[in-house]
Design a protein around this motif. Structure first.
Motif, short mmCIF file in Angstrom:
data_model
loop_
_atom_site.label_atom_id
_atom_site.label_comp_id
_atom_site.label_asym_id
_atom_site.label_seq_id
_atom_site.Cartn_x
_atom_site.Cartn_y
_atom_site.Cartn_z
N THR A 188 0.83 -1.19 0.00
CA THR A 188 0.00 0.00 0.00
C THR A 188 0.88 1.25 0.00
N PHE A 189 0.24 2.39 -0.15
CA PHE A 189 0.96 3.66 -0.27
C PHE A 189 1.94 3.86 0.88
N GLU A 191 3.18 1.62 2.93
CA GLU A 191 4.14 0.53 3.12
C GLU A 191 5.34 0.61 2.19
N VAL A 192 5.18 1.17 1.01
CA VAL A 192 6.25 1.18 0.00
C VAL A 192 7.27 2.27 0.31
N SER A 193 8.54 1.87 0.41
CA SER A 193 9.61 2.81 0.73
C SER A 193 10.05 3.59 -0.51
N ASP A 194 10.86 4.63 -0.30
CA ASP A 194 11.41 5.40 -1.41
C ASP A 194 12.21 4.50 -2.35
N ALA A 195 13.04 3.62 -1.76
CA ALA A 195 13.88 2.75 -2.58
C ALA A 195 13.03 1.79 -3.41
N GLU A 196 11.98 1.24 -2.81
CA GLU A 196 11.10 0.32 -3.54
C GLU A 196 10.34 1.04 -4.64
N LEU A 197 9.90 2.26 -4.37
CA LEU A 197 9.20 3.05 -5.38
C LEU A 197 10.13 3.40 -6.53
N ALA A 198 11.36 3.80 -6.20
CA ALA A 198 12.32 4.16 -7.25
C ALA A 198 12.65 2.96 -8.12
N PRO A 257 -6.07 -1.62 -4.57
CA PRO A 257 -5.49 -1.49 -3.24
C PRO A 257 -4.41 -2.55 -3.01
N GLY A 258 -3.22 -2.11 -2.66
CA GLY A 258 -2.11 -3.04 -2.47
C GLY A 258 -1.13 -3.02 -3.62
N LEU A 259 -1.45 -2.29 -4.66
CA LEU A 259 -0.54 -2.18 -5.81
C LEU A 259 -0.29 -0.71 -6.14
N ALA A 260 -0.12 0.11 -5.12
CA ALA A 260 0.00 1.55 -5.33
C ALA A 260 1.16 1.91 -6.26
N ALA A 261 2.33 1.33 -6.01
CA ALA A 261 3.50 1.68 -6.81
C ALA A 261 3.37 1.16 -8.24
N TYR A 262 2.90 -0.07 -8.39
CA TYR A 262 2.71 -0.65 -9.72
C TYR A 262 1.68 0.15 -10.51
N THR A 263 0.56 0.46 -9.85
CA THR A 263 -0.48 1.25 -10.51
C THR A 263 0.06 2.61 -10.93
N LEU A 290 6.27 -11.09 -8.03
CA LEU A 290 5.74 -10.00 -7.23
C LEU A 290 6.69 -9.72 -6.05
N VAL A 291 7.08 -8.46 -5.91
CA VAL A 291 8.01 -8.07 -4.85
C VAL A 291 7.22 -7.53 -3.66
N MET A 292 7.49 -8.08 -2.50
CA MET A 292 6.80 -7.64 -1.29
C MET A 292 7.57 -6.50 -0.63
N PRO A 293 6.86 -5.58 0.00
CA PRO A 293 7.55 -4.47 0.68
C PRO A 293 8.25 -4.97 1.94
N GLU A 294 9.28 -4.26 2.33
CA GLU A 294 10.01 -4.65 3.54
C GLU A 294 9.13 -4.52 4.78
N GLN A 295 8.26 -3.55 4.77
CA GLN A 295 7.38 -3.40 5.94
C GLN A 295 5.93 -3.68 5.55
N ARG A 296 5.21 -4.37 6.44
CA ARG A 296 3.77 -4.56 6.30
C ARG A 296 3.10 -3.92 7.51
N ILE A 297 2.01 -3.22 7.27
CA ILE A 297 1.28 -2.52 8.33
C ILE A 297 -0.07 -3.21 8.50
N PRO A 298 -0.32 -3.81 9.67
CA PRO A 298 -1.51 -4.64 9.87
C PRO A 298 -2.83 -3.95 9.51
N GLU A 299 -2.90 -2.64 9.70
CA GLU A 299 -4.15 -1.93 9.45
C GLU A 299 -4.58 -1.97 7.98
N TYR A 300 -3.66 -2.33 7.07
CA TYR A 300 -4.00 -2.34 5.65
C TYR A 300 -4.32 -3.74 5.11
#
Length: 275
Positions: A91-92, A94-101, A143-149, A189-199
């Motif tokens: 999600t938005f 969860e994705v880090s700068d490095a993962e987005l780049a 939802p869950g593909l913010a960077a890909y989208t 599919l690459v998973m983010p380093e952090q997952r936030i339970p609320e999402y």
């Protein structure tokens, strides 16, 4: 007359199916992959028709070298298929700068730099066809593909700009918008380093669907994609946008209707005037 193709991401999935179909039709194909040894079987089946080359679209020098290889092998390039991509899950927040780049480097900057490298060839030829493999995610947020989208929205904007800028040079542009296909997408599919339970409530349903995509019989086959692109290449005036797969049409029609409805409501309410 056979066309000369440069295709990225041919090690598996859509790219591999397309390269095989084109070779069977007698087309000349420069098939590329980050690991060119994955193309050995394809080249062996179609000697003289398929030429393999190493290409990581994140590497500007390799992009230039791939175009030069195609020109050396075939005398030019008629169709470029920007297919190489991967999905960054998250999600938005969860994705880090490095993962987005990293997501944009492959999915947006890669097609941009490779197309830029082939444009001088097309200007000299006065013709060329740039095919960008987007996704229904290029118009439909998941939802869950913010960077890909975001990367696919960006690709579509870049492609539309190219069509406006280079059309007078004989350059055609098509944005392919595939739905769900049985490819290696889910496995890559690459998973983010952090997952936030609320999402998890809004994202994990999609994650499960993506991971099961290769096992669902109703998912479109890569051969369908290859057939669509082959038939597209035969058109004198190809469309700017082309849905690929019945599910793509369903998603996109709903997206168009929703946007039109929202636009009409905003205009009718007068919100756009800020009065």
């Amino acid at each position: 007359m056979a066309k000369r193709w440069l295709i990225t991401g041919c090690s598996s999935g859509l790219g591999q199916a397309l390269a095989a179909r084109l070779a069977a039709e007698g087309e000349q194909v420069l098939a590329t992959a980050r690991r060119p040894e994955t193309l050995d079987a394809l080249v062996a089946r179609h000697p003289g028709t398929v030429v393999a080359a190493a290409l990581d679209v994140r590497d500007p020098a390799q992009c230039v070298a791939a175009v030069e290889r195609a020109v050396d092998a075939f005398g030019g390039v008629d169709v470029l298929v920007n297919n190489a991509a991967y999905g960054q899950f998250g999600t938005f927040e969860e994705v880090s700068d490095a993962e987005l780049a990293a997501q944009f480097d492959t999915n947006v900057f890669g097609p941009w730099r490779l197309t830029r490298a082939v444009l001088p060839v097309w200007r000299a030829q006065r013709h060329g066809h740039a095919v960008f493999v987007s996704s229904v995610a290029g118009m439909v947020p998941f939802p869950g593909l913010a960077a890909y989208t975001a990367s696919k929205f960006a690709v579509e904007g870049a492609a539309e700009s190219l069509a406006a800028e280079a059309g007078h040079l004989g350059v055609k542009v098509t944005i392919l918008q595939p739905g769900g296909f049985a490819t290696g997408y889910s496995g890559n599919l690459v998973m983010p380093e952090q997952r936030i339970p609320e999402y998890t409530a809004v994202s994990d349903g999609l994650l499960g669907a993506l991971r099961s995509m290769n096992t669902k019989i109703e998912v479109n086959s890569p051969e369908l994609f290859a057939d669509v692109v082959w038939r597209l290449s035969q058109l004198e005036s190809p469309p700017l946008r082309l849905p690929v797969g019945p599910d793509s049409e369903t998603f996109l029609e709903a997206a168009y209707d929703a946007r039109r409805s929202e636009y009409d409501q905003v205009v009718k309410a007068g919100h756009h005037t800020l009065a």
